[in-house]
Design an enzyme around this catalytic site. Structure first.
Site, mmCIF file in Angstrom:
data_model
loop_
_atom_site.group_PDB
_atom_site.id
_atom_site.type_symbol
_atom_site.label_atom_id
_atom_site.label_comp_id
_atom_site.label_asym_id
_atom_site.label_seq_id
_atom_site.Cartn_x
_atom_site.Cartn_y
_atom_site.Cartn_z
ATOM 1 N N GLY A 157 -33.881 13.780 43.916
ATOM 2 C CA GLY A 157 -33.737 13.433 45.407
ATOM 3 C C GLY A 157 -35.163 13.088 45.982
ATOM 4 O O GLY A 157 -35.863 12.672 45.390
ATOM 5 N N ARG A 158 -34.854 13.346 47.366
ATOM 6 C CA ARG A 158 -36.090 13.159 48.027
ATOM 7 C C ARG A 158 -37.389 13.845 47.668
ATOM 8 O O ARG A 158 -38.434 13.251 47.306
ATOM 9 C CB ARG A 158 -35.914 13.569 49.531
ATOM 10 C CG ARG A 158 -34.703 12.961 50.201
ATOM 11 C CD ARG A 158 -34.763 13.441 51.630
ATOM 12 N NE ARG A 158 -33.396 13.342 52.187
ATOM 13 C CZ ARG A 158 -32.245 14.077 52.001
ATOM 14 N NH1 ARG A 158 -32.235 15.034 51.149
ATOM 15 N NH2 ARG A 158 -31.253 13.679 53.026
ATOM 16 N N ILE A 159 -37.428 15.073 47.104
ATOM 17 C CA ILE A 159 -38.458 15.726 46.588
ATOM 18 C C ILE A 159 -38.784 15.540 45.405
ATOM 19 O O ILE A 159 -39.932 15.157 44.830
ATOM 20 C CB ILE A 159 -38.098 17.372 46.777
ATOM 21 C CG1 ILE A 159 -37.800 17.787 48.144
ATOM 22 C CG2 ILE A 159 -39.324 18.095 46.337
ATOM 23 C CD1 ILE A 159 -37.235 19.152 48.468
ATOM 24 N N ARG A 180 -27.944 13.533 38.260
ATOM 25 C CA ARG A 180 -26.705 13.145 38.063
ATOM 26 C C ARG A 180 -26.202 11.707 38.184
ATOM 27 O O ARG A 180 -25.413 11.159 37.457
ATOM 28 C CB ARG A 180 -25.994 13.971 39.264
ATOM 29 C CG ARG A 180 -24.725 14.541 38.969
ATOM 30 C CD ARG A 180 -24.126 15.489 40.299
ATOM 31 N NE ARG A 180 -24.785 14.960 41.590
ATOM 32 C CZ ARG A 180 -24.452 15.679 42.496
ATOM 33 N NH1 ARG A 180 -23.544 16.352 42.587
ATOM 34 N NH2 ARG A 180 -25.176 15.418 43.471
ATOM 35 N N ILE A 239 -39.093 24.902 41.420
ATOM 36 C CA ILE A 239 -39.058 24.761 42.864
ATOM 37 C C ILE A 239 -37.895 24.638 43.524
ATOM 38 O O ILE A 239 -37.608 24.765 44.655
ATOM 39 C CB ILE A 239 -40.195 24.050 43.665
ATOM 40 C CG1 ILE A 239 -39.944 22.594 43.109
ATOM 41 C CG2 ILE A 239 -41.450 24.245 43.124
ATOM 42 C CD1 ILE A 239 -40.485 21.670 44.111
ATOM 43 N N ALA A 240 -36.708 24.915 42.831
ATOM 44 C CA ALA A 240 -35.510 24.323 43.244
ATOM 45 C C ALA A 240 -34.630 25.553 43.738
ATOM 46 O O ALA A 240 -34.723 25.946 45.080
ATOM 47 C CB ALA A 240 -34.492 23.693 42.091
ATOM 48 N N ARG A 241 -33.933 26.497 42.668
ATOM 49 C CA ARG A 241 -33.238 27.569 43.367
ATOM 50 C C ARG A 241 -33.130 28.466 42.033
ATOM 51 O O ARG A 241 -33.092 27.911 40.986
ATOM 52 C CB ARG A 241 -31.652 27.206 43.664
ATOM 53 C CG ARG A 241 -31.707 26.837 45.134
ATOM 54 C CD ARG A 241 -31.825 27.914 46.036
ATOM 55 N NE ARG A 241 -31.545 27.600 47.402
ATOM 56 C CZ ARG A 241 -32.601 27.037 48.196
ATOM 57 N NH1 ARG A 241 -33.703 26.782 47.787
ATOM 58 N NH2 ARG A 241 -32.115 26.629 49.541
ATOM 59 N N GLU A 270 -33.466 36.813 43.757
ATOM 60 C CA GLU A 270 -34.575 37.085 44.679
ATOM 61 C C GLU A 270 -34.235 37.804 45.989
ATOM 62 O O GLU A 270 -33.173 37.632 46.556
ATOM 63 C CB GLU A 270 -35.347 35.767 44.852
ATOM 64 C CG GLU A 270 -34.666 34.649 45.761
ATOM 65 C CD GLU A 270 -35.351 33.327 45.794
ATOM 66 O OE1 GLU A 270 -35.862 32.805 44.958
ATOM 67 O OE2 GLU A 270 -35.548 32.945 47.069
ATOM 68 N N HIS A 288 -41.152 32.133 46.872
ATOM 69 C CA HIS A 288 -40.339 31.054 47.599
ATOM 70 C C HIS A 288 -41.242 30.510 48.947
ATOM 71 O O HIS A 288 -40.622 30.586 50.026
ATOM 72 C CB HIS A 288 -38.948 31.531 47.817
ATOM 73 C CG HIS A 288 -37.732 30.516 48.352
ATOM 74 N ND1 HIS A 288 -36.521 30.768 47.847
ATOM 75 C CD2 HIS A 288 -37.953 29.406 48.652
ATOM 76 C CE1 HIS A 288 -35.924 29.710 48.127
ATOM 77 N NE2 HIS A 288 -36.867 28.582 48.590
ATOM 78 N N ILE A 289 -42.130 29.629 48.520
ATOM 79 C CA ILE A 289 -43.013 29.325 49.660
ATOM 80 C C ILE A 289 -43.363 27.885 49.569
ATOM 81 O O ILE A 289 -44.102 27.331 50.268
ATOM 82 C CB ILE A 289 -44.270 30.078 49.713
ATOM 83 C CG1 ILE A 289 -45.303 30.028 48.367
ATOM 84 C CG2 ILE A 289 -44.130 31.648 50.074
ATOM 85 C CD1 ILE A 289 -46.490 30.368 48.638
HETATM 86 C C1 GLV Z 1 -36.081 26.045 50.482
HETATM 87 O O1 GLV Z 1 -35.607 26.499 49.529
HETATM 88 C C2 GLV Z 1 -34.905 25.021 51.411
HETATM 89 O O2 GLV Z 1 -33.860 25.111 50.796
HETATM 90 O O3 GLV Z 1 -35.346 24.472 52.175
#
Ligand code: GLV
Length: 332
Positions: A157-159, A180, A239-241, A270, A288-289
């Site tokens: 996606g964007r990130i 996907r 860095i997703a979830r 978490e 989660h930063i």
């Molecule tokens: C952070 O995890 C967000 O989804 O913005």
């Protein structure tokens, strides 16, 4: 003068954003910033037409049913797996998130974790702080090359795209991705990224970064079987979830050096962290930063507030997740 409609801000936000909301609403705040239990959340939401939430608040059919006046929930996050969007749509509750404003900041952090993980930044710092550095040696904390290596991105996606640009243009990396759906050719060219299947991604990446949304289908998308397909020299960054990676399997793989190292900003369950991850040396852990710069966190809070204001005053949210309910079943 008629009293203003009431909203809840479920976690602490910046005072000027609260003032911005107070121009339109009676605002109830969570001064302690403690996460509400599900029962407390429902109690606080009584009589509220809107709420600003974070990933810590689960908003689903039960909440919608127990809070009949609730019309809009605005997540201060781009991820929205704490929302049951189909259930909210069925109940006529609009949901919004905060895309775009955090893309570049989160991509920066993704790259910071790639660098820290590949170059053993925290592991070597712990060594130094522990007073263990008594001589320099040629292979001391020798890590993996980042420049010129193969960057694998799962979730484009964007990130993911912003990370691809950093890798390709800044570090001369060969970028491969799996998603996907495949990107259009122009976007692929702009990101200098090549689409591959998941098995190829796992097999070829020197550094694999996860940037896909969490869903039931993505639960443990990276577990023991997937890690086994990676190079023993590879690194993995999430860095997703939490929940996308099987943290127990990852800790075991790191301990057995089946991959070289990992960098994790998100965790299953978490703020608890799997205890085995706390004892393996070859993992960089952050709380989660990824989107945490003041500018970006402010922009996220402002966008969430503006979504609530725009929807409740004009019926036009800025970044809705279920706009299709507006005028067709949305609560009024
Ligand atoms: C952070 O995890 C967000 O989804 O913005």
């Amino acid at each position: 003068m008629p009293s203003k409609p009431a909203i809840l801000i479920a976690r602490k936000v910046f005072p000027d954003i609260v003032d911005h909301l107070r121009a339109h609403f009676e605002v109830e705040m969570n001064d302690t910033d403690d996460v509400y239990s599900p029962a407390q959340l429902i109690e606080r939401l009584q009589g509220k037409v809107g709420a600003l939430t974070t990933g810590s608040e689960r908003i689903d059919a039960a909440v919608a049913a127990a809070c009949p006046q609730l019309r809009v929930v605005a997540n201060i996050a781009v991820g929205f797996n704490n929302f049951d969007v189909p259930a909210l749509s069925a109940a006529g509750v609009l949901a919004t998130n905060t895309p775009d404003v955090l893309t570049e900041t989160t991509a920066d952090f993704g790259f910071a974790l790639i660098m820290a993980t590949a170059r053993r930044l925290t592991e070597s710092e712990h060594f130094l702080r522990a007073g263990q550095w008594n001589r320099w040696s040629l292979d001391m904390f020798a890590g993996a090359e980042v420049h010129g290596s193969t960057l694998g991105i799962l979730g484009m996606g964007r990130i993911g795209q912003a990370i691809a640009r950093r890798g390709a243009l800044g570090f001369g990396m060969k970028v491969i991705y799996h998603n996907r759906s495949r990107l259009d050719a122009a976007t692929e060219a702009e990101c200098r990224a090549r689409y591959v299947d998941k098995a190829t991604l796992l097999r070829e990446a020197d550094h694999l970064i996860l940037v896909l949304p969490y869903s039931a289908e993505n639960h443990h998308a990276i577990g023991a079987a997937e890690i086994a397909q990676m190079k023993p020299t590879a690194t993995l960054v999430n860095i997703a979830r939490g929940g996308i990676v099987d943290d127990a399997a990852l800790a075991q793989a790191l301990r057995e050096r089946r991959i070289a190292a990992a960098g994790l900003d998100v965790f299953e369950g978490e703020p608890k962290v799997h205890p085995d991850l706390l004892t393996v040396p070859n993992v960089v852990l952050t709380p989660h930063i990824a989107s945490a710069t003041m500018q970006t966190r402010r922009a996220m809070a402002k966008l969430a507030a503006d979504n609530v204001i725009a929807y409740l005053t004009e019926g036009r949210p800025i970044t809705p997740l279920n706009a299709e309910i507006i005028g067709k079943g949305a609560r009024e």
